[in-house]
Write a protein that holds these residues in place. Structure first.
Motif, PDB file in Angstrom:
ATOM      1  N   ARG A   1      -2.949  -6.820   1.336  1.00 49.96           N
ATOM      2  CA  ARG A   1      -3.429  -8.650   1.816  1.00 49.96           C
ATOM      3  C   ARG A   1      -2.406  -9.191   1.162  1.00 49.96           C
ATOM      4  O   ARG A   1      -2.283 -10.349   1.371  1.00 49.96           O
ATOM      5  CB  ARG A   1      -4.531  -8.235   1.865  1.00 49.96           C
ATOM      6  N   LYS A   2      -2.921  -9.102  -0.554  1.00 45.95           N
ATOM      7  CA  LYS A   2      -2.456  -9.825  -0.507  1.00 45.95           C
ATOM      8  C   LYS A   2      -0.278  -9.752  -1.052  1.00 45.95           C
ATOM      9  O   LYS A   2       0.203 -11.134  -1.342  1.00 45.95           O
ATOM     10  CB  LYS A   2      -2.248  -9.956  -2.802  1.00 45.95           C
ATOM     11  N   ILE A   3       0.438  -8.310  -0.984  1.00 46.63           N
ATOM     12  CA  ILE A   3       1.443  -8.180  -0.457  1.00 46.63           C
ATOM     13  C   ILE A   3       1.776  -9.108   0.941  1.00 46.63           C
ATOM     14  O   ILE A   3       2.772 -10.286   1.086  1.00 46.63           O
ATOM     15  CB  ILE A   3       1.860  -6.666  -0.496  1.00 46.63           C
ATOM     16  N   VAL A   4       0.530  -9.037   1.846  1.00 51.07           N
ATOM     17  CA  VAL A   4       1.477  -9.202   2.986  1.00 51.07           C
ATOM     18  C   VAL A   4       1.429 -11.072   2.660  1.00 51.07           C
ATOM     19  O   VAL A   4       1.893 -11.664   3.390  1.00 51.07           O
ATOM     20  CB  VAL A   4      -0.004  -9.408   4.327  1.00 51.07           C
ATOM     21  N   SER A   5       0.183 -11.636   2.014  1.00 46.65           N
ATOM     22  CA  SER A   5       0.290 -13.159   1.705  1.00 46.65           C
ATOM     23  C   SER A   5       1.687 -13.695   1.176  1.00 46.65           C
ATOM     24  O   SER A   5       2.095 -14.779   1.523  1.00 46.65           O
ATOM     25  CB  SER A   5      -0.675 -13.602   0.981  1.00 46.65           C
ATOM     26  N   VAL A   6       2.514 -12.736   0.557  1.00 43.96           N
ATOM     27  CA  VAL A   6       3.363 -13.010  -0.432  1.00 43.96           C
ATOM     28  C   VAL A   6       4.466 -13.166   0.722  1.00 43.96           C
ATOM     29  O   VAL A   6       5.057 -13.894   0.295  1.00 43.96           O
ATOM     30  CB  VAL A   6       3.464 -11.838  -2.010  1.00 43.96           C
ATOM     31  N   LEU A   7       4.592 -11.793   1.051  1.00 40.74           N
ATOM     32  CA  LEU A   7       5.641 -12.067   2.409  1.00 40.74           C
ATOM     33  C   LEU A   7       5.652 -13.063   3.270  1.00 40.74           C
ATOM     34  O   LEU A   7       6.406 -12.966   4.447  1.00 40.74           O
ATOM     35  CB  LEU A   7       5.983 -10.980   3.157  1.00 40.74           C
TER      36      LEU A   7
ATOM     37  N   CYS B   1      11.324  -6.521   1.155  1.00 37.92           N
ATOM     38  CA  CYS B   1      11.159  -6.261   1.828  1.00 37.92           C
ATOM     39  C   CYS B   1      10.481  -7.277   2.942  1.00 37.92           C
ATOM     40  O   CYS B   1      10.719  -8.268   1.900  1.00 37.92           O
ATOM     41  CB  CYS B   1       9.595  -5.982   1.646  1.00 37.92           C
ATOM     42  N   GLU B   2      10.087  -7.677   4.220  1.00 40.96           N
ATOM     43  CA  GLU B   2       9.666  -9.069   4.633  1.00 40.96           C
ATOM     44  C   GLU B   2       8.644  -8.456   6.025  1.00 40.96           C
ATOM     45  O   GLU B   2       8.301  -6.829   5.991  1.00 40.96           O
ATOM     46  CB  GLU B   2      10.960  -9.184   5.262  1.00 40.96           C
ATOM     47  N   LEU B   3       8.190  -9.785   6.444  1.00 47.25           N
ATOM     48  CA  LEU B   3       6.796  -9.420   7.506  1.00 47.25           C
ATOM     49  C   LEU B   3       7.375  -9.360   8.760  1.00 47.25           C
ATOM     50  O   LEU B   3       8.883  -9.479   8.843  1.00 47.25           O
ATOM     51  CB  LEU B   3       6.288 -10.526   7.367  1.00 47.25           C
ATOM     52  N   VAL B   4       6.845  -8.603   9.795  1.00 42.10           N
ATOM     53  CA  VAL B   4       7.333  -8.054  10.923  1.00 42.10           C
ATOM     54  C   VAL B   4       6.243  -8.508  11.913  1.00 42.10           C
ATOM     55  O   VAL B   4       5.252  -8.574  12.485  1.00 42.10           O
ATOM     56  CB  VAL B   4       6.942  -7.159  11.476  1.00 42.10           C
ATOM     57  N   PRO B   5       6.812 -10.005  12.421  1.00 40.29           N
ATOM     58  CA  PRO B   5       5.555 -10.975  12.350  1.00 40.29           C
ATOM     59  C   PRO B   5       5.384 -10.627  13.849  1.00 40.29           C
ATOM     60  O   PRO B   5       3.850 -10.700  13.978  1.00 40.29           O
ATOM     61  CB  PRO B   5       6.622 -12.167  13.263  1.00 40.29           C
TER      62      PRO B   5
END
Length: 119
Positions: free
Chosen positions: A21-27, A72-76
């Motif tokens: 979740r922290k990784i997602v938050s940063v991304l 890395c990047e999010l996939v919205p």
């Protein structure tokens, strides 16, 4: 490459872990290199890479490698699918609680009416 349509069970499994979740938050602020993502965590890089692997496998993030740097990047779209499911659940439960509140108010008004008639 991740599946086009993410399995929501896998997405929620991936998001159940606080590190992920922290990784997602940063991304959420934008793409980051693996080394920048890993820096705040007190774990070996291979362990951190397992977290990234889980997120990538379920389609929450994607990564690309340029030379020796992996970004890395999010996939919205994947997160949007999970958000839509949660919004449907929220609407369902809000409707249920609204009906329950209306029923309780109706019972209360009936009690008041009965009390007035009994006098």
């Amino acid at each position: 490459m991740a599946n086009q349509r993410a399995d929501l069970s896998e997405v929620f499994y991936a998001l159940a872990d606080p590190t992920r979740r922290k990784i997602v938050s940063v991304l959420g602020r934008g793409p980051e290199t693996v080394s920048a993502l890993a820096a705040p965590f007190d774990m070996a890089l291979p362990s951190f890479m397992k977290h990234l692997s889980v997120l990538e496998r379920c389609g929450v993030i994607s990564s690309r490698k340029e030379g020796r740097v992996r970004t890395c990047e999010l996939v919205p779209k994947t997160l949007s699918q999970a958000e839509q499911w949660m919004a449907k659940q929220r609407a369902l439960w809000e409707a249920r609680t609204d009906r329950m509140a209306a029923f309780a108010e109706q019972l209360h008004q009936e009690d008041i009416s009965r009390g007035k008639r009994q006098r």
